[in-house]
Design an enzyme around this catalytic site. Sequence first.
Site, PDB file in Angstrom:
ATOM      1  N   LYS A   1       0.830  -1.209   0.000  1.00  0.00           N
ATOM      2  CA  LYS A   1       0.000   0.000   0.000  1.00  0.00           C
ATOM      3  C   LYS A   1       0.865   1.260   0.000  1.00  0.00           C
ATOM      4  CE  LYS A   1      -1.802   1.783   3.992  1.00  0.00           C
ATOM      5  NZ  LYS A   1      -1.540   3.233   4.067  1.00  0.00           N
ATOM      6  N   ASN A   2       1.836   1.311   0.933  1.00  0.00           N
ATOM      7  CA  ASN A   2       2.588   2.554   1.095  1.00  0.00           C
ATOM      8  C   ASN A   2       3.542   2.815  -0.059  1.00  0.00           C
ATOM      9  OD1 ASN A   2       1.193   3.027   3.380  1.00  0.00           O
ATOM     10  ND2 ASN A   2       2.879   2.621   4.801  1.00  0.00           N
TER      11      ASN A   2
ATOM     12  N   ARG B   1      -4.583  10.728   4.012  1.00  0.00           N
ATOM     13  CA  ARG B   1      -3.500  11.698   4.163  1.00  0.00           C
ATOM     14  C   ARG B   1      -2.416  11.567   3.105  1.00  0.00           C
ATOM     15  NH1 ARG B   1      -0.528  14.519   8.120  1.00  0.00           N
ATOM     16  NH2 ARG B   1       1.347  13.853   7.040  1.00  0.00           N
TER      17      ARG B   1
ATOM     18  N   VAL C   1       7.495   6.870  16.912  1.00  0.00           N
ATOM     19  CA  VAL C   1       7.271   7.572  15.643  1.00  0.00           C
ATOM     20  C   VAL C   1       6.025   8.456  15.702  1.00  0.00           C
ATOM     21  CG1 VAL C   1       6.969   7.307  13.150  1.00  0.00           C
ATOM     22  CG2 VAL C   1       8.500   5.753  14.394  1.00  0.00           C
TER      23      VAL C   1
ATOM     24  N   ASP D   1       3.981   0.856  12.072  1.00  0.00           N
ATOM     25  CA  ASP D   1       2.806   0.158  11.532  1.00  0.00           C
ATOM     26  C   ASP D   1       2.734  -1.301  12.004  1.00  0.00           C
ATOM     27  OD1 ASP D   1       2.099   2.444  10.219  1.00  0.00           O
ATOM     28  OD2 ASP D   1       2.797   1.801   8.241  1.00  0.00           O
TER      29      ASP D   1
ATOM     30  N   ASP E   1      -5.311  12.878  12.593  1.00  0.00           N
ATOM     31  CA  ASP E   1      -5.983  11.605  12.335  1.00  0.00           C
ATOM     32  C   ASP E   1      -5.805  10.694  13.533  1.00  0.00           C
ATOM     33  OD1 ASP E   1      -3.435  10.685  12.179  1.00  0.00           O
ATOM     34  OD2 ASP E   1      -3.474  10.234  10.047  1.00  0.00           O
TER      35      ASP E   1
END
Length: 417
Positions: free
Chosen positions: A22-23, A93, A327, A305, A117
């Site tokens: 995804k990223n 975002r 983070v 993540d 968020d």
Amino acid sequence: MSRLLVRPGDPLSGEVVISGAKNSVLKLMAATVLAEGRYVLRNVPDISDVTIMGRLLEAMGMSVRRREDAALEIVRGPDVVAEAPYELVEQMRASTAVLGPLLAGVGRARVALPGGDDFGSRPVDMHLASLEALGASFALSHGMIEGHAEKLIGAEVVLEYPSVGATENLLMAGATARGTTTVRNAAREPEISDLAAFLNRMGARVLGAGSPTIVIEGVDELRAVEHTVIPDRVEVVTFLAAVAVAGGEVTLRGARADHVDLLIEKMGRMGLRISPEADGLWAMSSGRPRPIDVATLPYPGIATDYLPMLVAVMCLADGTSYATENVFAGRFRYVGELARMGADIRVEGHHLVIDGVERLSGAPVRAVDIRAGAAMAIAALAADGETTIHDAGPIDRGYESFVEKLSGLGADITRQD
Ligand code: UD1
């Protein structure tokens, strides 16, 4: 919004195919703004964030078509509407990734300023400061970032933190800037290397991606290309965590061991047996996980993540685990949901102290964000009774066929729309 029902079941077994990252794909899609032509991205996950980024490109006047074979065809014509509206940025975002390509490819950009968020406040100051170093100027008006750049000029940029998003915007902006751009303290995530590979294929000269210093020699022109997206390392960790909780033996087809090497070591300490195979990873687990200490850091550290899924495993460990989130300081909303399932977790600032319990207890919970939702499903694999994950939509933002993949391994999970 959909709900997921999860019940504890037998150990997992079989094979799961890991989807594209995804990223990575979201930034590759943004990079197609840089040059006219027809692009083909392969191994594109069928997730709603890709749909949203596709809508954004369409709103900008481009065409996006998903093919049967997990490929995405994107056509960028001669004209682009240089605007990312609030309705789309607010949903995702990562839309801010079009800032650099718009300034480089069109010379101007109007991008809605993302709000906070579920991770807490997420500023874009580093994105703006680094693009300013290349000659762009910004004004904030009515919630929109308005950027202009006659011609971007290469410069040396020292990031005060190795921000993934800021590094990516710099790579895309620097690709056609006049002269050389040097990024120091650059983010080193595998997705940065994938973006650099994509840009180089387009004709850019990006050197050193994956290291803390990236040098970009600006070129006059880029062209549209075909590219295959790297596998999703967060999805890999999600399935490893599921095996650690439910037990069993699973092959993760397409997983890249070199993208998760520190994680493999950490999960090994928890008792998971993992070994690389020719085209993937094999994992096996039996018995209760062992407790560990883990702290999130920029790559090659343990990714933020991964933490919700690792915490789900720690909740069941045979002892006390410690987790530190370095983070995104505010990223602990899922802890309250795990507590509803009987987890024993104490939050102390940006640290968690987790006393493992032998069994969790199924309960109604919410998927407060993508990874939190996955963590709930994992915890539910070892919870007595039924867990209902309400508002499960965020899971679909980041996971392709989450329910089908887990049930394909034997988990008792169903969707209720
Ligand atoms: C990306 C990933 C996200 C992942 C994160 C860290 C995507 C779509 N998202 O997010 O899943 O969790 O990397 O690996 O790829 N910061 C600032 N100012 C800025 C930019 C960032 O203060 O201008 C701060 C953030 O608030 C955060 C830290 O820097 O505390 C890291 O953020 P960053 O690496 O930029 O993450 P993202 O690119 O937003």
